[in-house]
Design a protein around this motif. Structure first.
Motif, PDB file in Angstrom:
ATOM      1  N   CYS A  35     -49.196  33.296  81.350  1.00 28.46           N
ATOM      2  CA  CYS A  35     -49.879  34.410  81.994  1.00 28.46           C
ATOM      3  C   CYS A  35     -51.367  34.331  81.628  1.00 28.46           C
ATOM      4  O   CYS A  35     -51.744  33.644  80.671  1.00 28.46           O
ATOM      5  N   PRO A  36     -52.228  35.012  82.370  1.00 27.31           N
ATOM      6  CA  PRO A  36     -53.663  34.957  82.070  1.00 27.31           C
ATOM      7  C   PRO A  36     -54.019  35.430  80.657  1.00 27.31           C
ATOM      8  O   PRO A  36     -55.002  34.966  80.084  1.00 27.31           O
ATOM      9  N   ASP A  37     -53.221  36.327  80.073  1.00 25.11           N
ATOM     10  CA  ASP A  37     -53.501  36.797  78.712  1.00 25.11           C
ATOM     11  C   ASP A  37     -53.189  35.739  77.659  1.00 25.11           C
ATOM     12  O   ASP A  37     -53.898  35.607  76.668  1.00 25.11           O
ATOM     13  N   CYS A  38     -52.114  34.979  77.869  1.00 23.18           N
ATOM     14  CA  CYS A  38     -51.698  33.983  76.879  1.00 23.18           C
ATOM     15  C   CYS A  38     -52.361  32.620  77.073  1.00 23.18           C
ATOM     16  O   CYS A  38     -52.492  31.860  76.114  1.00 23.18           O
ATOM     17  N   ALA A  39     -52.771  32.294  78.295  1.00 19.36           N
ATOM     18  CA  ALA A  39     -53.315  30.966  78.591  1.00 19.36           C
ATOM     19  C   ALA A  39     -54.472  30.557  77.678  1.00 19.36           C
ATOM     20  O   ALA A  39     -54.497  29.414  77.216  1.00 19.36           O
ATOM     21  N   PRO A  40     -55.434  31.446  77.366  1.00 13.35           N
ATOM     22  CA  PRO A  40     -56.532  31.010  76.486  1.00 13.35           C
ATOM     23  C   PRO A  40     -56.077  30.639  75.068  1.00 13.35           C
ATOM     24  O   PRO A  40     -56.762  29.916  74.362  1.00 13.35           O
ATOM     25  N   ARG A  41     -54.907  31.112  74.666  1.00 12.99           N
ATOM     26  CA  ARG A  41     -54.393  30.825  73.316  1.00 12.99           C
ATOM     27  C   ARG A  41     -53.648  29.497  73.236  1.00 12.99           C
ATOM     28  O   ARG A  41     -53.298  29.045  72.151  1.00 12.99           O
ATOM     29  N   LEU A  42     -53.386  28.898  74.389  1.00  7.67           N
ATOM     30  CA  LEU A  42     -52.649  27.632  74.435  1.00  7.67           C
ATOM     31  C   LEU A  42     -53.603  26.482  74.711  1.00  7.67           C
ATOM     32  O   LEU A  42     -54.605  26.643  75.397  1.00  7.67           O
ATOM     33  N   THR A  43     -53.262  25.316  74.205  1.00 14.72           N
ATOM     34  CA  THR A  43     -54.058  24.125  74.445  1.00 14.72           C
ATOM     35  C   THR A  43     -53.541  23.443  75.696  1.00 14.72           C
ATOM     36  O   THR A  43     -52.342  23.222  75.833  1.00 14.72           O
ATOM     37  N   LEU A  44     -54.425  23.109  76.613  1.00 14.48           N
ATOM     38  CA  LEU A  44     -54.014  22.412  77.824  1.00 14.48           C
ATOM     39  C   LEU A  44     -53.675  20.974  77.497  1.00 14.48           C
ATOM     40  O   LEU A  44     -54.254  20.383  76.589  1.00 14.48           O
ATOM     41  N   GLY A  45     -52.734  20.399  78.218  1.00 10.99           N
ATOM     42  CA  GLY A  45     -52.414  19.004  77.982  1.00 10.99           C
ATOM     43  C   GLY A  45     -50.996  18.673  78.343  1.00 10.99           C
ATOM     44  O   GLY A  45     -50.286  19.480  78.924  1.00 10.99           O
ATOM     45  N   PRO A  46     -50.565  17.466  77.984  1.00 15.53           N
ATOM     46  CA  PRO A  46     -49.197  17.045  78.285  1.00 15.53           C
ATOM     47  C   PRO A  46     -48.184  17.829  77.469  1.00 15.53           C
ATOM     48  O   PRO A  46     -48.552  18.660  76.646  1.00 15.53           O
ATOM     49  N   SER A  47     -46.934  17.529  77.660  1.00 10.21           N
ATOM     50  CA  SER A  47     -45.871  18.302  77.010  1.00 10.21           C
ATOM     51  C   SER A  47     -45.972  18.278  75.487  1.00 10.21           C
ATOM     52  O   SER A  47     -46.520  17.364  74.887  1.00 10.21           O
ATOM     53  N   SER A  48     -45.448  19.312  74.897  1.00  6.30           N
ATOM     54  CA  SER A  48     -45.402  19.434  73.448  1.00  6.30           C
ATOM     55  C   SER A  48     -43.944  19.603  73.034  1.00  6.30           C
ATOM     56  O   SER A  48     -43.192  20.305  73.708  1.00  6.30           O
ATOM     57  N   ALA A  49     -43.553  19.037  71.937  1.00  7.39           N
ATOM     58  CA  ALA A  49     -42.164  19.115  71.502  1.00  7.39           C
ATOM     59  C   ALA A  49     -41.744  20.558  71.251  1.00  7.39           C
ATOM     60  O   ALA A  49     -40.593  20.913  71.444  1.00  7.39           O
ATOM     61  N   GLY A  50     -42.653  21.415  70.829  1.00  5.93           N
ATOM     62  CA  GLY A  50     -42.305  22.801  70.523  1.00  5.93           C
ATOM     63  C   GLY A  50     -42.409  23.747  71.699  1.00  5.93           C
ATOM     64  O   GLY A  50     -42.150  24.916  71.555  1.00  5.93           O
ATOM     65  N   LEU A  51     -42.764  23.260  72.868  1.00  3.96           N
ATOM     66  CA  LEU A  51     -42.954  24.143  74.012  1.00  3.96           C
ATOM     67  C   LEU A  51     -42.166  23.627  75.186  1.00  3.96           C
ATOM     68  O   LEU A  51     -42.435  22.555  75.694  1.00  3.96           O
TER      69      LEU A  51
END
Length: 57
Positions: A35-51
């Motif tokens: 969501c727009p509120d959470c997006a700035p807290r996440l790093t953009l990029g390829p898949s992550s094992a924890g996500l």
């Protein structure tokens, strides 16, 4: 796309932001949204094992 579920908070959003693309061994990959509120807290990029994308249905 009309909406998606945020991968961080799990809430539905009508303004999803693509934050990851998860490759799969079989079939097409999956785009993971936040969501727009959470997006700035996440790093953009390829898949992550924890996500992983939330289950559909």
């Amino acid at each position: 796309m009309s909406g998606a579920v945020c991968c961080r908070c799990g809430r539905p959003t009508l303004a999803p932001v693509a934050v990851r693309y998860v490759e799969r061994a079989s079939g097409p990959g999956v785009t993971v949204y936040a969501c727009p509120d959470c997006a700035p807290r996440l790093t953009l990029g390829p898949s992550s094992a924890g996500l992983t994308p939330p289950p559909r249905g």
